[in-house]
Write a protein that holds these residues in place. Structure first.
Motif, short mmCIF file in Angstrom:
data_model
loop_
_atom_site.label_atom_id
_atom_site.label_comp_id
_atom_site.label_asym_id
_atom_site.label_seq_id
_atom_site.Cartn_x
_atom_site.Cartn_y
_atom_site.Cartn_z
N ALA A 268 0.90 -1.25 0.42
CA ALA A 268 -0.17 -0.14 -0.35
C ALA A 268 0.92 1.11 -0.59
O ALA A 268 0.76 2.34 -0.33
CB ALA A 268 -0.70 0.30 1.07
N TRP A 269 1.97 1.08 0.65
CA TRP A 269 2.74 2.61 0.50
C TRP A 269 3.64 2.47 -0.55
O TRP A 269 3.38 3.68 -1.39
CB TRP A 269 4.00 1.69 1.43
N ILE A 270 4.00 1.32 -1.24
CA ILE A 270 4.86 1.40 -2.61
C ILE A 270 3.55 1.67 -3.56
O ILE A 270 3.69 3.03 -4.64
CB ILE A 270 4.94 0.24 -2.95
N PHE A 271 1.97 1.67 -3.56
CA PHE A 271 1.01 2.27 -4.63
C PHE A 271 0.98 3.70 -4.30
O PHE A 271 0.62 4.22 -4.49
CB PHE A 271 0.14 1.30 -4.17
N LEU A 300 -10.44 4.23 -8.49
CA LEU A 300 -9.18 2.49 -8.44
C LEU A 300 -9.27 2.38 -6.92
O LEU A 300 -8.81 1.35 -6.52
CB LEU A 300 -8.01 3.27 -9.20
N GLY A 301 -9.30 3.74 -6.35
CA GLY A 301 -9.25 3.36 -4.93
C GLY A 301 -10.37 2.91 -4.59
O GLY A 301 -10.04 2.71 -3.07
N LEU A 302 -11.34 2.96 -4.52
CA LEU A 302 -12.40 2.47 -3.63
C LEU A 302 -13.15 1.23 -4.31
O LEU A 302 -13.54 0.32 -3.97
CB LEU A 302 -13.66 3.94 -3.95
N SER A 334 -4.34 2.76 -1.84
CA SER A 334 -3.82 3.77 -1.85
C SER A 334 -3.77 4.84 -2.67
O SER A 334 -3.73 5.88 -3.28
CB SER A 334 -1.99 3.40 -2.02
N PHE A 335 -4.41 4.46 -3.83
CA PHE A 335 -4.89 5.21 -5.24
C PHE A 335 -5.71 6.80 -5.09
O PHE A 335 -6.10 7.93 -5.69
CB PHE A 335 -5.62 4.57 -6.37
N SER A 336 -6.54 6.16 -3.98
CA SER A 336 -7.73 6.97 -3.18
C SER A 336 -6.34 8.48 -3.34
O SER A 336 -7.01 9.96 -2.72
CB SER A 336 -8.42 7.20 -2.14
N LEU A 337 -5.65 8.71 -3.04
CA LEU A 337 -4.99 9.60 -2.21
C LEU A 337 -4.35 10.94 -3.61
O LEU A 337 -4.51 11.90 -2.54
CB LEU A 337 -3.19 9.19 -1.92
#
Length: 424
Positions: A268-271, A300-302, A334-337
């Motif tokens: 998740a950190w890498i993504f 993508l994040g959800l 993590s895409f939601s960031l």
């Protein structure tokens, strides 16, 4: 929690591992039901939910450096008290975690104000995702080493070690952090001028009114809030209950539980970092509009975590496949960031800190409900509890995606364009 209590999950679930049950610890073990565990685990959100809105407003007035540093120290200090609180009873633990939640809520909310002054437009994605990815790197490190600490030193040392590390980090923060680039002693004048000319200055809260009525009527703000609700719902379950899920399904020892629980957060950190680089690249090359970028990454994040969590239920025929789907469920969030988390900066940069407080509050309410409800479901329906938990989680995410795709915007709203024309 796995080693602090007699039991953390329902019985009768399939065991995919031939490993022995967790080793018996020489430290205190408490007789807390799954429902009580759910309340204890979610109690940190009770405190955190009190802070986002007032801190979002106050971070536009007072020093963010002092707010973050002092509350980080307070949270770490109370971590040192948890073992003693556990001996006194679950009510004392809940009180300590509520205080920690208040402190951590300040840290989580106030830190967003930093990027208003520090992040140029074309670097917002990578800078924000790198900083927020700390919320993913932290669980990876903690879950990775906690199992070993519990096994070799006992679970109280987890709180002592990480509490001490947090206090040290707070002191380092006071030394190296600065509220404004112009005050930093190690930056060139050219770099300071570049940053100052590239950012949109945030609205100053002091002495002026916020456009509350306009905010309440803003559909883009509501869909951002709904997405936060869904994201925090999912993320809280994954952070809080993955060790319990692994323990109830695999019955591995505490060291293996820590390792398996940590792996999803490494990815998740890498993504999270990669998604920030991707978003900035797409925006700098004008491949997609800013609104399309926000919708793409938010979807993508959800949607991907919802999909992989259902795969976890129906396609998990072996130990390794379960771990793969757990990693993908966690990592793709993590895409939601670069979707909902940055969107308030698009629609109202002057009020960014305050809006992050509002949306974070709504998100924390979702996390609080999710954590408490999950504990109740596990307690009352041990046979099919994880099916209900993951189905409900997926439904929340799908609803959030649908509304965001329909109503999200990325242009500065009329009520946020010029503060001198803003009226209640």
């Amino acid at each position: 929690m796995v080693v602090m209590v007699n039991s953390t999950g329902p019985s009768g679930l399939t065991n995919f591992s031939e490993n022995e049950p967790p080793a018996k610890e020489k430290n205190p073990v408490y007789d807390w039901s799954p429902e009580i565990q759910g309340i204890i685990l979610s109690s940190i959100l009770y405190g955190a939910a009190l802070t986002p809105v007032p801190i979002g407003y106050l971070s536009g007035i007072y020093s963010v450096k002092k707010m973050v540093g002092s509350t980080l120290f307070l949270s770490s200090l109370f971590s040192l008290f948890i073992p003693l609180a556990a001996d006194l009873g679950e009510a004392t633990v809940i009180v300590c975690r509520v205080v920690q939640g208040i402190a951590q809520g300040v840290v989580l909310t106030a830190q967003h104000a930093i990027w208003v002054k520090w992040a140029p437009l074309l670097e917002q994605g990578r800078l924000t995702s790198i900083s927020l990815s700390g919320c993913l790197l932290g669980p990876f490190i903690v879950l990775l080493v906690t199992g070993f600490i519990c096994q070799s030193l006992g679970w109280p040392m987890v709180y002592y070690i990480f509490g001490a590390c947090g206090c040290a980090l707070a002191l380092i923060w006071f030394i190296v952090a600065y509220d404004d680039p112009k005050d930093h002693p190690c930056m060139s004048i050219r770099e300071k001028e570049y940053i100052a000319s590239s950012v949109v200055q945030e609205f100053s809260s002091s002495g002026l009114s916020l456009p509350f009525k306009a905010m309440l009527k803003s559909r883009p703000l509501w869909v951002i809030s709904l997405s936060h609700f869904a994201f925090f719902w999912t993320n809280t379950i994954l952070i809080v209950y993955i060790p319990t899920f692994i323990n109830s399904v695999f019955h591995v020892n505490v060291e293996e539980n820590g390792l398996l629980s940590a792996l999803p957060y490494l990815f998740a950190w890498i993504f999270g970092i990669l998604s920030g680089l991707m978003a900035d690249f797409i925006q700098s090359r004008n491949i997609l509009s800013l609104l399309a970028i926000r919708k793409l990454f938010n979807t993508l994040g959800l949607l991907l975590p919802a999909f992989f969590s259902l795969c976890l239920l129906y396609l998990s025929s072996s130990f390794h496949i379960v771990i793969i789907f757990l990693i993908l469920t966690n990592a793709t969030g993590s895409f939601s960031l670069n979707g909902m988390f940055l969107n308030p900066l698009d629609i109202a940069p002057r009020y960014y800190s305050f809006l992050k407080g509002v949306t974070s509050l709504i998100g924390m309410i979702g996390g609080l409900i999710a954590s408490t409800l999950t504990g109740i479901i596990i307690d009352q329906d041990p046979e099919s509890s994880w099916f209900k938990i993951f189905f409900l989680m997926s439904g929340m995410n799908v609803v959030g995606v649908i509304f965001y795709l329909i109503f999200a915007e990325a242009e500065i709203q009329d009520w946020a364009e010029d503060r001198r024309q803003t009226r209640l």
